[in-house]
Design a protein around this motif. Structure first.
Motif, mmCIF file in Angstrom:
data_model
loop_
_atom_site.group_PDB
_atom_site.id
_atom_site.type_symbol
_atom_site.label_atom_id
_atom_site.label_comp_id
_atom_site.label_asym_id
_atom_site.label_seq_id
_atom_site.Cartn_x
_atom_site.Cartn_y
_atom_site.Cartn_z
ATOM 1 N N THR A 144 9.823 6.076 -0.969
ATOM 2 C CA THR A 144 9.268 6.569 0.288
ATOM 3 C C THR A 144 8.865 5.411 1.189
ATOM 4 O O THR A 144 9.151 5.402 2.387
ATOM 5 C CB THR A 144 8.048 7.483 0.027
ATOM 6 O OG1 THR A 144 8.479 8.569 -0.790
ATOM 7 C CG2 THR A 144 7.456 8.003 1.322
ATOM 8 N N TYR A 145 8.208 4.411 0.619
ATOM 9 C CA TYR A 145 7.753 3.241 1.380
ATOM 10 C C TYR A 145 8.936 2.505 2.017
ATOM 11 O O TYR A 145 8.861 2.044 3.145
ATOM 12 C CB TYR A 145 6.973 2.299 0.457
ATOM 13 C CG TYR A 145 6.491 1.048 1.135
ATOM 14 C CD1 TYR A 145 5.342 1.052 1.910
ATOM 15 C CD2 TYR A 145 7.183 -0.151 1.001
ATOM 16 C CE1 TYR A 145 4.890 -0.099 2.535
ATOM 17 C CE2 TYR A 145 6.745 -1.302 1.616
ATOM 18 C CZ TYR A 145 5.592 -1.275 2.380
ATOM 19 O OH TYR A 145 5.170 -2.425 2.997
ATOM 20 N N LEU A 146 10.025 2.405 1.277
ATOM 21 C CA LEU A 146 11.190 1.639 1.738
ATOM 22 C C LEU A 146 12.201 2.467 2.526
ATOM 23 O O LEU A 146 13.183 1.929 3.015
ATOM 24 C CB LEU A 146 11.891 0.991 0.532
ATOM 25 C CG LEU A 146 11.052 -0.039 -0.217
ATOM 26 C CD1 LEU A 146 11.744 -0.446 -1.504
ATOM 27 C CD2 LEU A 146 10.762 -1.245 0.656
ATOM 28 N N SER A 147 11.969 3.765 2.686
ATOM 29 C CA SER A 147 12.923 4.615 3.401
ATOM 30 C C SER A 147 12.889 4.355 4.907
ATOM 31 O O SER A 147 11.911 3.825 5.438
ATOM 32 C CB SER A 147 12.636 6.084 3.112
ATOM 33 O OG SER A 147 11.380 6.450 3.650
ATOM 34 N N SER A 148 13.950 4.749 5.569
ATOM 35 C CA SER A 148 14.039 4.590 7.025
ATOM 36 C C SER A 148 13.038 5.509 7.719
ATOM 37 O O SER A 148 12.817 6.633 7.294
ATOM 38 C CB SER A 148 15.439 4.951 7.517
ATOM 39 O OG SER A 148 16.373 4.053 6.992
ATOM 40 N N CYS A 168 0.860 -1.191 0.000
ATOM 41 C CA CYS A 168 0.000 0.000 0.000
ATOM 42 C C CYS A 168 0.891 1.233 0.000
ATOM 43 O O CYS A 168 1.597 1.500 0.967
ATOM 44 C CB CYS A 168 -0.914 -0.008 1.226
ATOM 45 S SG CYS A 168 -2.073 -1.376 1.206
ATOM 46 N N LEU A 169 0.871 1.961 -1.090
ATOM 47 C CA LEU A 169 1.684 3.156 -1.230
ATOM 48 C C LEU A 169 0.832 4.372 -0.905
ATOM 49 O O LEU A 169 -0.259 4.537 -1.455
ATOM 50 C CB LEU A 169 2.246 3.262 -2.648
ATOM 51 C CG LEU A 169 3.100 2.074 -3.092
ATOM 52 C CD1 LEU A 169 3.504 2.238 -4.542
ATOM 53 C CD2 LEU A 169 4.311 1.917 -2.203
ATOM 54 N N HIS A 170 1.334 5.215 -0.025
ATOM 55 C CA HIS A 170 0.590 6.382 0.440
ATOM 56 C C HIS A 170 0.663 7.512 -0.583
ATOM 57 O O HIS A 170 1.740 7.900 -1.011
ATOM 58 C CB HIS A 170 1.144 6.856 1.780
ATOM 59 C CG HIS A 170 0.486 8.097 2.280
ATOM 60 N ND1 HIS A 170 -0.807 8.106 2.742
ATOM 61 C CD2 HIS A 170 0.923 9.370 2.358
ATOM 62 C CE1 HIS A 170 -1.126 9.331 3.102
ATOM 63 N NE2 HIS A 170 -0.097 10.126 2.876
ATOM 64 N N LEU A 171 -0.494 8.016 -0.957
ATOM 65 C CA LEU A 171 -0.579 9.189 -1.821
ATOM 66 C C LEU A 171 -1.085 10.348 -0.990
ATOM 67 O O LEU A 171 -2.192 10.300 -0.459
ATOM 68 C CB LEU A 171 -1.562 8.947 -2.970
ATOM 69 C CG LEU A 171 -1.186 7.895 -3.997
ATOM 70 C CD1 LEU A 171 -2.329 7.684 -4.970
ATOM 71 C CD2 LEU A 171 0.071 8.293 -4.732
ATOM 72 N N ALA A 172 -0.270 11.376 -0.861
ATOM 73 C CA ALA A 172 -0.709 12.566 -0.130
ATOM 74 C C ALA A 172 -1.837 13.223 -0.911
ATOM 75 O O ALA A 172 -1.791 13.295 -2.137
ATOM 76 C CB ALA A 172 0.456 13.526 0.060
#
Length: 107
Positions: A96-100, A77-81
């Motif tokens: 963004t999903y995989l970032s720390s 699930c990828l967040h869309l602002a």
């Protein structure tokens, strides 16, 4: 020859009501894949064709201790602002999903 099945009749066979909302599509897809085989079961039809595995790394910001865990998944699930309408790509959303991300209060 078999006759076609109306989507509404098919939806009635599922264990949850489908009201036509977007999240219903994900629920239906997850339910259908679960009927084919458990993604967590290594080597299942679902895992081989639709599944993936992600390595989650948890690192303590104070002492540097790390924990690693591999988890199976069927979807991401990828967040869309709500205000972001331009410059989006699947690649940037995955980054963004995989970032720390900091875990506040983690012990």
């Amino acid at each position: 020859a078999r006759s076609a099945v109306a989507p509404s009749a098919f939806a009635k066979c599922t264990p949850f009501g489908l009201g036509g909302q977007q999240q219903d599509t994900m629920e239906l897809a997850r339910w259908l894949l679960d009927q084919v085989g458990d993604v967590a079961k290594e080597g299942s039809v679902t895992e081989r064709n639709f599944g993936g595995r992600i390595l989650k790394r948890i690192c303590c910001g104070k002492c540097g201790h790390e924990q690693h865990k591999v988890e199976p998944f069927l979807d991401v699930c990828l967040h869309l602002a709500s205000d972001a309408t331009t410059g989006l790509s699947v690649s940037s959303l995955l980054q963004t999903y995989l970032s720390s991300q900091p875990l506040h209060g983690y012990k």
